[in-house]
Design a protein around this motif. Structure first.
Motif, PDB file in Angstrom:
ATOM      1  N   ILE A 106       2.039   6.270   4.269  1.00 30.53           N
ATOM      2  CA  ILE A 106       2.727   5.753   3.080  1.00 30.53           C
ATOM      3  C   ILE A 106       3.925   4.919   3.543  1.00 30.53           C
ATOM      4  O   ILE A 106       4.621   5.278   4.500  1.00 30.53           O
ATOM      5  CB  ILE A 106       3.207   6.916   2.186  1.00 30.53           C
ATOM      6  CG1 ILE A 106       2.010   7.674   1.600  1.00 30.53           C
ATOM      7  CG2 ILE A 106       4.133   6.427   1.087  1.00 30.53           C
ATOM      8  CD1 ILE A 106       1.246   6.929   0.566  1.00 30.53           C
ATOM      9  N   GLY A 107       4.189   3.817   2.847  1.00 28.51           N
ATOM     10  CA  GLY A 107       5.245   2.917   3.294  1.00 28.51           C
ATOM     11  C   GLY A 107       6.628   3.530   3.307  1.00 28.51           C
ATOM     12  O   GLY A 107       7.339   3.475   4.319  1.00 28.51           O
ATOM     13  N   ARG A 108       7.034   4.123   2.192  1.00 39.29           N
ATOM     14  CA  ARG A 108       8.405   4.626   2.112  1.00 39.29           C
ATOM     15  C   ARG A 108       8.494   5.779   1.131  1.00 39.29           C
ATOM     16  O   ARG A 108       7.830   5.781   0.090  1.00 39.29           O
ATOM     17  CB  ARG A 108       9.357   3.502   1.665  1.00 39.29           C
ATOM     18  CG  ARG A 108      10.822   3.918   1.546  1.00 39.29           C
ATOM     19  CD  ARG A 108      11.681   2.749   1.074  1.00 39.29           C
ATOM     20  NE  ARG A 108      13.075   3.142   0.856  1.00 39.29           N
ATOM     21  CZ  ARG A 108      14.015   2.345   0.337  1.00 39.29           C
ATOM     22  NH1 ARG A 108      13.702   1.109  -0.003  1.00 39.29           N
ATOM     23  NH2 ARG A 108      15.248   2.787   0.165  1.00 39.29           N
ATOM     24  N   ILE A 109       9.300   6.753   1.478  1.00 34.01           N
ATOM     25  CA  ILE A 109       9.665   7.840   0.564  1.00 34.01           C
ATOM     26  C   ILE A 109      11.183   7.844   0.432  1.00 34.01           C
ATOM     27  O   ILE A 109      11.901   7.886   1.431  1.00 34.01           O
ATOM     28  CB  ILE A 109       9.187   9.215   1.074  1.00 34.01           C
ATOM     29  CG1 ILE A 109       7.652   9.299   1.043  1.00 34.01           C
ATOM     30  CG2 ILE A 109       9.784  10.338   0.228  1.00 34.01           C
ATOM     31  CD1 ILE A 109       7.103  10.578   1.644  1.00 34.01           C
ATOM     32  N   SER A 115       0.843   1.076   3.057  1.00 34.15           N
ATOM     33  CA  SER A 115       2.192   0.645   3.436  1.00 34.15           C
ATOM     34  C   SER A 115       2.946   0.004   2.280  1.00 34.15           C
ATOM     35  O   SER A 115       4.161  -0.156   2.347  1.00 34.15           O
ATOM     36  CB  SER A 115       2.113  -0.329   4.615  1.00 34.15           C
ATOM     37  OG  SER A 115       1.402  -1.497   4.253  1.00 34.15           O
ATOM     38  N   SER A 116       2.228  -0.373   1.214  1.00 33.32           N
ATOM     39  CA  SER A 116       2.886  -0.989   0.053  1.00 33.32           C
ATOM     40  C   SER A 116       3.279   0.038  -1.005  1.00 33.32           C
ATOM     41  O   SER A 116       3.739  -0.323  -2.078  1.00 33.32           O
ATOM     42  CB  SER A 116       1.964  -2.034  -0.585  1.00 33.32           C
ATOM     43  OG  SER A 116       0.856  -1.419  -1.219  1.00 33.32           O
ATOM     44  N   ILE A 117       3.098   1.322  -0.695  1.00 32.48           N
ATOM     45  CA  ILE A 117       3.417   2.391  -1.646  1.00 32.48           C
ATOM     46  C   ILE A 117       4.794   2.958  -1.347  1.00 32.48           C
ATOM     47  O   ILE A 117       5.125   3.275  -0.201  1.00 32.48           O
ATOM     48  CB  ILE A 117       2.355   3.505  -1.593  1.00 32.48           C
ATOM     49  CG1 ILE A 117       1.012   2.982  -2.126  1.00 32.48           C
ATOM     50  CG2 ILE A 117       2.802   4.723  -2.395  1.00 32.48           C
ATOM     51  CD1 ILE A 117      -0.121   3.968  -2.020  1.00 32.48           C
ATOM     52  N   HIS A 118       5.606   3.076  -2.396  1.00 34.47           N
ATOM     53  CA  HIS A 118       6.942   3.662  -2.310  1.00 34.47           C
ATOM     54  C   HIS A 118       6.998   4.837  -3.270  1.00 34.47           C
ATOM     55  O   HIS A 118       6.724   4.688  -4.461  1.00 34.47           O
ATOM     56  CB  HIS A 118       7.994   2.606  -2.690  1.00 34.47           C
ATOM     57  CG  HIS A 118       9.408   3.094  -2.600  1.00 34.47           C
ATOM     58  ND1 HIS A 118      10.472   2.404  -3.150  1.00 34.47           N
ATOM     59  CD2 HIS A 118       9.954   4.205  -2.026  1.00 34.47           C
ATOM     60  CE1 HIS A 118      11.598   3.054  -2.920  1.00 34.47           C
ATOM     61  NE2 HIS A 118      11.313   4.152  -2.239  1.00 34.47           N
ATOM     62  N   MET A 119       7.334   6.005  -2.769  1.00 35.86           N
ATOM     63  CA  MET A 119       7.444   7.189  -3.605  1.00 35.86           C
ATOM     64  C   MET A 119       8.913   7.575  -3.728  1.00 35.86           C
ATOM     65  O   MET A 119       9.608   7.742  -2.719  1.00 35.86           O
ATOM     66  CB  MET A 119       6.638   8.351  -3.027  1.00 35.86           C
ATOM     67  CG  MET A 119       5.197   7.981  -2.698  1.00 35.86           C
ATOM     68  SD  MET A 119       4.124   9.410  -2.408  1.00 35.86           S
ATOM     69  CE  MET A 119       3.719   9.852  -4.090  1.00 35.86           C
ATOM     70  N   ILE A 120       9.389   7.672  -4.975  1.00 27.46           N
ATOM     71  CA  ILE A 120      10.765   8.077  -5.248  1.00 27.46           C
ATOM     72  C   ILE A 120      10.715   9.466  -5.867  1.00 27.46           C
ATOM     73  O   ILE A 120      10.258   9.643  -6.995  1.00 27.46           O
ATOM     74  CB  ILE A 120      11.455   7.088  -6.208  1.00 27.46           C
ATOM     75  CG1 ILE A 120      11.426   5.673  -5.626  1.00 27.46           C
ATOM     76  CG2 ILE A 120      12.891   7.527  -6.485  1.00 27.46           C
ATOM     77  CD1 ILE A 120      11.894   4.604  -6.600  1.00 27.46           C
ATOM     78  N   GLY A 121      11.154  10.457  -5.114  1.00 26.40           N
ATOM     79  CA  GLY A 121      11.067  11.835  -5.575  1.00 26.40           C
ATOM     80  C   GLY A 121      12.434  12.431  -5.817  1.00 26.40           C
ATOM     81  O   GLY A 121      13.325  12.345  -4.962  1.00 26.40           O
TER      82      GLY A 121
END
Length: 454
Positions: free
Chosen positions: A178-181, A153-159
């Motif tokens: 996953i926390g946020r995309i 939940s602490s992972i943020h992926m910026i694609g």
């Protein structure tokens, strides 16, 4: 003589220590060229770590033992930044800007995913085939992070572009934990009309937000997040070339604008408030300026602070929102809701231009979208967009115009005009009983509205 020999010994020890502890090498995204683009190099994924301790110098992480680097601390949140298609092999020009903005806001691990060997190919379809392979690589890496105690939940992926779908494939491997995309103009070609399991979709993370800036060319048109932002309608961006004779900028400016809007969204004074609406035209017409469904937090603001709206947006389901920007940075605009009541006995059509004046400056609103109908005692709502904020409005200038060229000049009689700032909580400004002669500016000092709840 003995002193000279002692200094030689000290110098020798210092030189030896330099050999034993060579300077740390700063890693960059792989720089390729046209010959690689033609040959299509085999996929290779490199992970470059940036932290507040090394914000300008990327450390290459080992896939086998990423934690051998003491700077990689899984107790901190981790943000992955994933670029897209690189047809000429050159590294993205925006990477360091996103890294700097991210680290300026939070103490996190920033991992830049370098898959330029795999993203560089004149054959776009071959690059698309590599996207799930990059996701498999990232999945294995994140699994190692989990073993060391990292929270999904602490992972943020910026694609960006294809990187958005790589983020989705990775998130899907963890069943959306996953926390946020954050998807910046997710790629459209080869993904449009594909089922959800073959592209990014809201189930790939606890929270998925997407920005659309080039949906009529390289970007994805339909919503694919919990919230989708359509900047300037999601297609042609202001300030981008309109002619193919402008060179490569004609092809990439709209698509690339998504990244620069994201970077600007970190500026505290540059909030890009977005409004749920059926389409961009209705937004420009001022028909979608209510934020009641978001309660006291108001309408969502694109960018890193969007997490404040996460629970509401997830509950609402897929929400499409719209906002407009300036041609250059800072891209954020200042918006006012303009409500006009007229007392002409006959309906009038036309445009209203508005200038706000302070002691030292003036700004002109962009309201010329379509001709507006003004009817007696009927409140007409307009959206006025200014390229910058006037902190203390001392005067307002109005001008009424029409497209009439064969008739006499019209008058527009205003019973009331009210200007309400949408981007901050300040009292609405009003003026009562005003006559506007066509194509003639009228300047006045506004007063606080009599029926204001402030």
């Amino acid at each position: 003589m003995l002193c000279w020999m002692s200094w030689c010994l000290v110098l020798a020890v210092m030189l030896a220590s330099l050999e034993l502890c060579p300077a740390e090498t700063c890693e960059e995204i792989t720089d390729l060229d046209l010959k690689h683009s033609i040959a299509g190099p085999a996929l290779r994924v490199r992970l470059l770590l940036f932290t507040r301790a090394n914000s300008t110098c990327g450390y290459l992480l080992s896939h086998d033992d990423p934690f051998s680097n003491p700077e990689f601390n899984v107790s901190r949140p981790t943000t992955f930044i994933i670029h897209g298609y690189r047809p000429t092999g050159s590294p993205p020009i925006w990477t360091h800007k996103v890294v700097e903005a991210t680290l300026g806001q939070r103490d996190v691990n920033v991992v830049v995913v370098d898959w330029n060997r795999g993203a560089t190919n004149i054959n776009y379809l071959k690059v698309v085939e590599n996207t799930p392979l990059v996701a498999t690589n990232l999945t294995a890496f994140i699994q190692k992070m989990q073993i060391e105690g990292a929270s999904l939940s602490s992972i943020h992926m910026i694609g960006v572009s294809l990187g958005a779908h790589i983020s989705g494939f990775t998130g899907s491997s963890f069943n959306g934990s996953i926390g946020r995309i954050t998807a910046l103009d997710p790629a459209g070609p080869s993904f449009t009309d594909k089922p959800a399991d073959q592209r990014l979709d809201p189930s790939d993370a606890q929270f998925v937000d997407a920005l659309h800036t080039d949906m009529d060319a390289f970007g994805f048109r339909k919503p694919l997040g919990h919230v989708d932002f359509y900047a300037n309608g999601g297609a042609d961006q202001p300030g981008c070339p309109k002619s193919i004779f402008s060179g490569s900028a004609y092809f990439k400016c709209d698509h690339q604008r998504s990244v620069f809007l994201y970077v600007d969204s970190f500026i505290e004074s540059c909030g890009m408030t977005a409004y749920p609406c059926a389409n961009y035209s209705a937004y420009l017409d001022g028909k979608c300026l209510s934020c009641d469904q978001f309660g006291s937090v108001g309408c969502p603001v694109f960018g890193p602070h969007l997490v404040r709206w996460k629970d509401i947006l997830v509950k609402l389901g897929q929400t499409s929102t719209y906002f407009a920007t300036n041609q250059i940075s800072p891209y954020c605009q200042t918006n006012y809701k303009v409500e006009i009541v007229t007392w002409n006995s006959q309906p009038r059509w036309g445009f209203i231009s508005i200038k706000l004046h302070s002691a030292s400056e003036e700004v002109l609103a962009q309201t010329l979208h379509t001709s507006t109908k003004f009817e007696q005692y009927v409140e007409t709502t307009l959206l006025a967009r200014f390229d910058r904020r006037v902190r203390s409005v001392e005067k307002i200038t109005l001008k009424y115009s029409t497209a009439n060229v064969c008739t006499g000049r019209y008058k527009l009689r205003l019973l009331r005009i009210r200007l309400t700032p949408l981007d901050r909580s300040t009292r609405p400004l009003c003026r009562y009983d005003l006559v506007l002669m066509e194509n003639t500016e009228v300047t006045f000092r506004p007063i606080y509205c009599e029926d204001s709840n402030f």
